[in-house]
Design a protein around this motif. Sequence first.
Motif, PDB file in Angstrom:
ATOM      1  N   LEU A   1       0.849  -1.185   0.000  1.00 42.11           N
ATOM      2  CA  LEU A   1       0.000   0.000   0.000  1.00 42.11           C
ATOM      3  C   LEU A   1       0.887   1.238   0.000  1.00 42.11           C
ATOM      4  CD1 LEU A   1      -2.544  -1.089   2.769  1.00 42.11           C
ATOM      5  CD2 LEU A   1      -2.886  -1.234   0.293  1.00 42.11           C
TER       6      LEU A   1
ATOM      7  N   ALA B   1       0.416  -9.955   5.797  1.00 45.59           N
ATOM      8  CA  ALA B   1       0.923  -8.646   6.186  1.00 45.59           C
ATOM      9  C   ALA B   1       0.568  -7.621   5.131  1.00 45.59           C
ATOM     10  CB  ALA B   1       2.438  -8.689   6.391  1.00 45.59           C
ATOM     11  N   LEU B   2       0.326  -6.380   5.606  1.00 45.14           N
ATOM     12  CA  LEU B   2       0.112  -5.222   4.738  1.00 45.14           C
ATOM     13  C   LEU B   2       1.317  -4.314   4.905  1.00 45.14           C
ATOM     14  CD1 LEU B   2      -3.606  -4.482   5.737  1.00 45.14           C
ATOM     15  CD2 LEU B   2      -2.808  -5.888   3.828  1.00 45.14           C
ATOM     16  N   LEU B   3       2.063  -4.104   3.827  1.00 46.11           N
ATOM     17  CA  LEU B   3       3.275  -3.287   3.881  1.00 46.11           C
ATOM     18  C   LEU B   3       2.944  -1.892   3.378  1.00 46.11           C
ATOM     19  CD1 LEU B   3       5.980  -5.810   2.552  1.00 46.11           C
ATOM     20  CD2 LEU B   3       5.241  -5.369   4.909  1.00 46.11           C
ATOM     21  N   LEU B   4       2.999  -0.904   4.289  1.00 44.28           N
ATOM     22  CA  LEU B   4       2.744   0.488   3.951  1.00 44.28           C
ATOM     23  C   LEU B   4       4.064   1.120   3.522  1.00 44.28           C
ATOM     24  CD1 LEU B   4       0.885   2.949   3.848  1.00 44.28           C
ATOM     25  CD2 LEU B   4       1.340   3.303   6.290  1.00 44.28           C
TER      26      LEU B   4
ATOM     27  N   VAL C   1      -5.791   3.317   4.329  1.00 41.84           N
ATOM     28  CA  VAL C   1      -5.572   2.040   5.019  1.00 41.84           C
ATOM     29  C   VAL C   1      -6.866   1.562   5.654  1.00 41.84           C
ATOM     30  CG1 VAL C   1      -4.384   0.920   6.954  1.00 41.84           C
ATOM     31  CG2 VAL C   1      -3.110   2.398   5.402  1.00 41.84           C
TER      32      VAL C   1
ATOM     33  N   ALA D   1      -7.160  -3.442   9.935  1.00 42.68           N
ATOM     34  CA  ALA D   1      -5.986  -3.563   9.065  1.00 42.68           C
ATOM     35  C   ALA D   1      -4.701  -3.139   9.777  1.00 42.68           C
ATOM     36  CB  ALA D   1      -6.184  -2.722   7.799  1.00 42.68           C
ATOM     37  N   TRP D   2      -4.794  -2.210  10.749  1.00 44.28           N
ATOM     38  CA  TRP D   2      -3.572  -1.740  11.433  1.00 44.28           C
ATOM     39  C   TRP D   2      -2.887  -2.877  12.196  1.00 44.28           C
ATOM     40  CZ3 TRP D   2      -1.607   2.544   9.831  1.00 44.28           C
ATOM     41  CH2 TRP D   2      -2.420   3.592   9.387  1.00 44.28           C
TER      42      TRP D   2
ATOM     43  N   THR E   1      -0.425  -4.378   9.768  1.00 42.70           N
ATOM     44  CA  THR E   1       0.322  -3.421   8.955  1.00 42.70           C
ATOM     45  C   THR E   1       1.726  -3.207   9.503  1.00 42.70           C
ATOM     46  OG1 THR E   1      -1.704  -2.266   8.337  1.00 42.70           O
ATOM     47  CG2 THR E   1       0.348  -1.064   8.043  1.00 42.70           C
TER      48      THR E   1
ATOM     49  N   VAL F   1       5.094  -0.548   8.553  1.00 43.19           N
ATOM     50  CA  VAL F   1       5.566   0.586   7.751  1.00 43.19           C
ATOM     51  C   VAL F   1       6.928   0.226   7.174  1.00 43.19           C
ATOM     52  CG1 VAL F   1       6.159   3.039   7.740  1.00 43.19           C
ATOM     53  CG2 VAL F   1       4.287   2.203   9.187  1.00 43.19           C
TER      54      VAL F   1
ATOM     55  N   CYS G   1       0.176   0.931  14.241  1.00 49.62           N
ATOM     56  CA  CYS G   1       0.557  -0.424  13.803  1.00 49.62           C
ATOM     57  C   CYS G   1       1.542  -1.090  14.768  1.00 49.62           C
ATOM     58  CB  CYS G   1       1.153  -0.377  12.391  1.00 49.62           C
ATOM     59  SG  CYS G   1       2.664   0.605  12.249  1.00 49.62           S
TER      60      CYS G   1
ATOM     61  N   HIS H   1       8.139  -1.453  11.936  1.00 48.55           N
ATOM     62  CA  HIS H   1       8.678  -0.775  10.755  1.00 48.55           C
ATOM     63  C   HIS H   1       9.988  -1.443  10.335  1.00 48.55           C
ATOM     64  CE1 HIS H   1      10.807   1.171  14.103  1.00 48.55           C
ATOM     65  NE2 HIS H   1      11.778   1.405  13.233  1.00 48.55           N
TER      66      HIS H   1
END
Length: 397
Positions: free
Chosen positions: A24, A98-101, A121, A128-129, A132, A134, A163, A167
């Motif tokens: 994302l 996993a959601l990679l911001l 997001v 979703a957090w 997530t 970063v 999140c 990171h």
Amino acid sequence: MASERSPNVYGGPPPQSDLRLVLLGRVGAGKSTVAKTILGRDNFRSEGGMCVKKQGEVAGRTVTVVDTPGWDTVKRTSTHIKKEIKNSVTLCPPGPNALLLVVPMGELLSSTDRKAIQYHVELLSVRAWKFTMVLFVSEAEEKCTSIEQNQLIDRAKSLLVKCGDRHHLLECGNSPSQIPELLKKIDAMVAENCEEFFIPQVYYELMETTMPREVTELRRMYEDREDRLKQKFKRELKEKEEELKKYKEEKPKEGLMKRTSSSQLLPPSMSTEKQDRSVMADNRNVDLQAVKQGYREETLSVVGHYVKPLIMIMTAVVGALMGAVAGAQHGTLGACIGIPIGIIMAVLVSYAVRGAATAARDIPITVKFEENESHRREEGADFFFDSPKSKGFDKDQ
């Protein structure tokens, strides 16, 4: 939207569990570059406003990467882009791990940028957090100092709080040795989430509508209880940390081994108690010495009162005998005169000897008693002995 598979470019152990990732980020954040770096392939191309899904063997496991179209500001993002972002999590069933911001290292992250990130997001839902991370990215030729990295992390503090402070810093196009470290952090997040994956909102709503009411309520009760337990444990941990900090602040700065006397090697309470006992023992010793001194002086006074007349009589008799013997050489008259002269001389000698002995004896006794008295007054002894006869002998007795 095609699904492709590439060989294992990093080698490693036999394939483990599959890993599903969704990227994302805003327009131009570098999501496609991150996908190429993870999968180790150069033919990963974005398809305009559409999601792109690719697969590859990474470190002995199958990794699926879904690249989403970038967003603009909240007002400028089209409905189509929002729909694609929502559908991205359905392209890697049963759901992404996993959601990679993706955030560029040079990003200023103004308040508008942070609001846009939070809005897009949460198009996937607030849940979703929890899944997530970063991902701060930079090109290999753009080296960022540690100061710049810390500044970027400070600017993204509000996002990191949401999140769980997860990171990672990634230099795209650099050595592929960075990827196993990234996967290790992702695995740690998955383990923290109890091996759960992100369930798309559409499936989540479907389960809520199709599940029996009892199961839904039970699941909600379980989630509420889990949240309460987490808050309780965090609160108790914070209290313990504060107590430990307070204990360290109140602890004496000087260690116990720096004390000079043997009594000071004990803990503070025991050391104080022993010092009090020592002072009391010293006071008792001083008082006992004073009492003994008084008894000694009383005894000497009594002996002097009764013995002195007897000594005087004996001295007079001896003087009379010596005078009589000395005067006998001149006849009876000389013996008679010698008796009183011998008595007078014996008495005078006796007085002289007794006066010298008394003076010699009184000096050390008086000095010693005054020293003991001064010492006891300084120590503040509770019991103080003071006898009129302790001032010295009465010479008239």
